[in-house]
Design a protein around this motif. Structure first.
Motif, mmCIF file in Angstrom:
data_model
loop_
_atom_site.group_PDB
_atom_site.id
_atom_site.type_symbol
_atom_site.label_atom_id
_atom_site.label_comp_id
_atom_site.label_asym_id
_atom_site.label_seq_id
_atom_site.Cartn_x
_atom_site.Cartn_y
_atom_site.Cartn_z
ATOM 1 N N ILE A 1 0.842 -1.201 0.000
ATOM 2 C CA ILE A 1 0.000 0.000 0.000
ATOM 3 C C ILE A 1 0.877 1.251 0.000
ATOM 4 C CG2 ILE A 1 -1.642 1.358 1.358
ATOM 5 C CD1 ILE A 1 -2.860 -1.287 2.309
ATOM 6 N N SER A 2 1.916 1.232 0.843
ATOM 7 C CA SER A 2 2.834 2.377 0.913
ATOM 8 C C SER A 2 3.521 2.603 -0.434
ATOM 9 C CB SER A 2 3.882 2.122 2.006
ATOM 10 O OG SER A 2 4.827 3.166 2.055
ATOM 11 N N ASN A 3 3.945 1.517 -1.082
ATOM 12 C CA ASN A 3 4.605 1.637 -2.388
ATOM 13 C C ASN A 3 3.643 2.203 -3.434
ATOM 14 O OD1 ASN A 3 6.945 0.559 -1.333
ATOM 15 N ND2 ASN A 3 6.553 -1.513 -2.063
ATOM 16 N N ALA A 4 2.399 1.746 -3.383
ATOM 17 C CA ALA A 4 1.399 2.215 -4.351
ATOM 18 C C ALA A 4 1.115 3.705 -4.170
ATOM 19 C CB ALA A 4 0.115 1.406 -4.198
ATOM 20 N N GLU A 5 1.018 4.135 -2.924
ATOM 21 C CA GLU A 5 0.780 5.554 -2.637
ATOM 22 C C GLU A 5 1.995 6.395 -3.020
ATOM 23 O OE1 GLU A 5 -1.930 6.873 -1.895
ATOM 24 O OE2 GLU A 5 -3.187 5.535 -0.705
ATOM 25 N N GLU A 6 3.183 5.860 -2.744
ATOM 26 C CA GLU A 6 4.416 6.589 -3.069
ATOM 27 C C GLU A 6 4.548 6.765 -4.577
ATOM 28 O OE1 GLU A 6 9.235 6.426 -2.181
ATOM 29 O OE2 GLU A 6 8.016 4.635 -1.890
ATOM 30 N N ALA A 7 4.167 5.750 -5.343
ATOM 31 C CA ALA A 7 4.251 5.841 -6.803
ATOM 32 C C ALA A 7 3.360 6.954 -7.333
ATOM 33 C CB ALA A 7 3.855 4.500 -7.428
ATOM 34 N N ILE A 8 2.217 7.157 -6.706
ATOM 35 C CA ILE A 8 1.328 8.250 -7.119
ATOM 36 C C ILE A 8 1.979 9.598 -6.813
ATOM 37 C CG2 ILE A 8 -0.869 9.388 -6.619
ATOM 38 C CD1 ILE A 8 -2.100 6.642 -6.267
ATOM 39 N N GLN A 9 2.632 9.703 -5.656
ATOM 40 C CA GLN A 9 3.325 10.948 -5.306
ATOM 41 C C GLN A 9 4.468 11.230 -6.279
ATOM 42 O OE1 GLN A 9 2.167 13.087 -3.044
ATOM 43 N NE2 GLN A 9 0.498 11.595 -2.845
ATOM 44 N N ILE A 10 5.193 10.176 -6.661
ATOM 45 C CA ILE A 10 6.275 10.337 -7.636
ATOM 46 C C ILE A 10 5.709 10.808 -8.976
ATOM 47 C CG2 ILE A 10 7.972 9.060 -9.024
ATOM 48 C CD1 ILE A 10 8.462 7.305 -6.535
ATOM 49 N N THR B 1 -6.752 16.042 -13.827
ATOM 50 C CA THR B 1 -7.394 14.791 -13.400
ATOM 51 C C THR B 1 -6.841 14.324 -12.059
ATOM 52 O OG1 THR B 1 -7.866 14.028 -15.646
ATOM 53 C CG2 THR B 1 -7.655 12.347 -13.962
ATOM 54 N N ASN B 2 -7.723 13.808 -11.217
ATOM 55 C CA ASN B 2 -7.309 13.230 -9.935
ATOM 56 C C ASN B 2 -6.644 11.884 -10.218
ATOM 57 O OD1 ASN B 2 -7.274 11.708 -7.470
ATOM 58 N ND2 ASN B 2 -8.842 13.072 -6.638
ATOM 59 N N ILE B 3 -5.316 11.874 -10.154
ATOM 60 C CA ILE B 3 -4.549 10.686 -10.531
ATOM 61 C C ILE B 3 -4.919 9.489 -9.666
ATOM 62 C CG2 ILE B 3 -2.235 9.687 -10.612
ATOM 63 C CD1 ILE B 3 -1.194 12.458 -11.320
ATOM 64 N N HIS C 1 3.019 12.596 -9.445
ATOM 65 C CA HIS C 1 2.699 14.021 -9.298
ATOM 66 C C HIS C 1 3.950 14.881 -9.500
ATOM 67 C CE1 HIS C 1 -1.505 14.283 -8.196
ATOM 68 N NE2 HIS C 1 -1.379 13.265 -7.365
ATOM 69 N N LYS C 2 5.050 14.485 -8.879
ATOM 70 C CA LYS C 2 6.285 15.264 -8.968
ATOM 71 C C LYS C 2 6.832 15.282 -10.391
ATOM 72 C CE LYS C 2 7.696 14.433 -4.169
ATOM 73 N NZ LYS C 2 8.702 13.769 -3.285
ATOM 74 N N LEU C 3 6.802 14.130 -11.048
ATOM 75 C CA LEU C 3 7.310 14.059 -12.420
ATOM 76 C C LEU C 3 6.457 14.879 -13.382
ATOM 77 C CD1 LEU C 3 8.278 10.269 -12.566
ATOM 78 C CD2 LEU C 3 9.844 12.209 -12.653
ATOM 79 N N LEU C 4 5.157 14.836 -13.192
ATOM 80 C CA LEU C 4 4.265 15.641 -14.033
ATOM 81 C C LEU C 4 4.500 17.125 -13.801
ATOM 82 C CD1 LEU C 4 0.953 13.605 -13.707
ATOM 83 C CD2 LEU C 4 2.296 13.925 -15.789
ATOM 84 N N SER C 5 4.737 17.474 -12.548
ATOM 85 C CA SER C 5 4.995 18.877 -12.209
ATOM 86 C C SER C 5 6.294 19.357 -12.860
ATOM 87 C CB SER C 5 5.065 19.048 -10.698
ATOM 88 O OG SER C 5 5.373 20.380 -10.353
ATOM 89 N N SER C 6 7.313 18.504 -12.844
ATOM 90 C CA SER C 6 8.593 18.896 -13.447
ATOM 91 C C SER C 6 8.466 19.026 -14.966
ATOM 92 C CB SER C 6 9.673 17.867 -13.095
ATOM 93 O OG SER C 6 9.405 16.624 -13.704
ATOM 94 N N MET C 7 7.612 18.215 -15.577
ATOM 95 C CA MET C 7 7.394 18.311 -17.025
ATOM 96 C C MET C 7 6.746 19.641 -17.385
ATOM 97 S SD MET C 7 6.088 14.422 -17.930
ATOM 98 C CE MET C 7 5.814 14.765 -19.672
ATOM 99 N N GLU C 8 5.930 20.170 -16.478
ATOM 100 C CA GLU C 8 5.238 21.437 -16.738
ATOM 101 C C GLU C 8 6.136 22.643 -16.532
ATOM 102 O OE1 GLU C 8 1.959 21.362 -14.125
ATOM 103 O OE2 GLU C 8 0.867 19.779 -15.179
ATOM 104 N N THR C 9 7.105 22.530 -15.596
ATOM 105 C CA THR C 9 7.902 23.698 -15.210
ATOM 106 C C THR C 9 9.285 23.743 -15.843
ATOM 107 O OG1 THR C 9 8.675 22.521 -13.226
ATOM 108 C CG2 THR C 9 6.692 23.883 -13.004
ATOM 109 N N GLU C 10 9.876 22.562 -16.125
ATOM 110 C CA GLU C 10 11.234 22.544 -16.652
ATOM 111 C C GLU C 10 11.214 22.731 -18.172
ATOM 112 O OE1 GLU C 10 13.144 18.992 -15.446
ATOM 113 O OE2 GLU C 10 13.036 19.452 -13.303
#
Length: 252
Positions: free
Chosen positions: A100-109, A202-204, A111-120
């Motif tokens: 469960i922790s791994n699955a939740e962490e993957a969603i957080q990752i 979208t709510n990932i 989010h971060k990767l999508l955010s970096s694609m938008e800003t970098e």
């Protein structure tokens, strides 16, 4: 204790009598005694063991040996070794919580990767071959080919037909890799990526955990977070059943 016939057990759990016999054959319940006419005699202990077995097998979690571990719990309990069954159940719950922790962490990752694609800024001169991309991501070329064949991304090609991967492609591939490492199914990842292409807001977490109603086949990994939570709840129920049977067997 109360006693029951095979048909009584089948009726109690809404299963076929052959399923009751299959549970016995597979050692998922204690061996029932038999009358002189060969009829099986089940007890309240069998009833409680059936409850445990059906709960433990309810969620089809296959990753990292979870299914086998669930079966081991059932068989150990059926053999009357309740202390060992309780220990196996605790280990099972611990592993599910890690999943469960791994699955939740993957969603957080994600989010971060999508955010970096938008800003970098996108480096248009950055291109890698398929071999270099596989090496960079620590995956096989066959894995990249499989993701492409399943529609998770579309790769660019040079005039000579060779595939090349841009910086944006790598970010997308990192997202896919992270989610696959957490055991999300290819179909759930594709569902999420398609939704994001339509609506970046979208709510990932919601979309990746919610299969479409018209999907023909839905696996546990198509709704991973829900399935893992159900597996944990079923394991907690199994732990309670083991304690009930320990008391019934007079071992505590």
């Amino acid at each position: 204790m109360n006693t029951y016939k095979t048909a009584d057990i089948a009726r109690m759990f809404d299963i076929h009598v052959n399923t009751v016999r299959l549970y016995e054959k597979c050692r998922l319940i204690p061996q029932p005694e038999r009358l002189s006419n060969g009829y099986r005699v089940f007890t309240d202990l069998h009833v409680e063991q059936f409850k445990l077995a059906r709960a433990a097998l309810q969620t089809e979690m296959l990753q990292n040996g979870l299914r086998k571990k669930a079966v081991d719990i059932i068989k150990t309990s059926a053999a009357g070794d309740y202390e060992k069954a309780a220990e196996l159940t605790r280990h099972y719950i611990d592993q599910v919580e890690i999943e469960i922790s791994n699955a939740e962490e993957a969603i957080q990752i994600t989010h971060k990767l999508l955010s970096s694609m938008e800003t970098e800024p996108n480096n248009k001169d950055f291109l890698l071959t398929r071999k270099d991309t596989a090496h960079y991501l620590h995956v096989t070329i066959d894995t990249l080919r499989n993701w492409e064949l399943n529609g998770l991304f579309t790769v660019k090609r040079l005039k000579n037909g060779y595939r090349v991967y841009s910086a944006d492609d790598l970010q997308r591939l990192k997202i896919i890799r992270s989610l696959r490492c957490a055991n999300y199914s290819l179909s759930s990842i594709l569902r999420m990526l398609n939704a994001l292409s339509i609506d970046p807001g979208t709510n990932i977490r919601e979309i990746i955990n919610t299969p479409k109603q018209d999907d023909d086949i839905i696996t546990a990994c198509d709704k991973l977070l829900t399935s893992l939570q159900e597996a944990k709840e079923n394991a907690l129920f199994a732990a309670g059943q083991i304690e009930i049977m320990k008391r019934m067997a007079g071992t505590v």
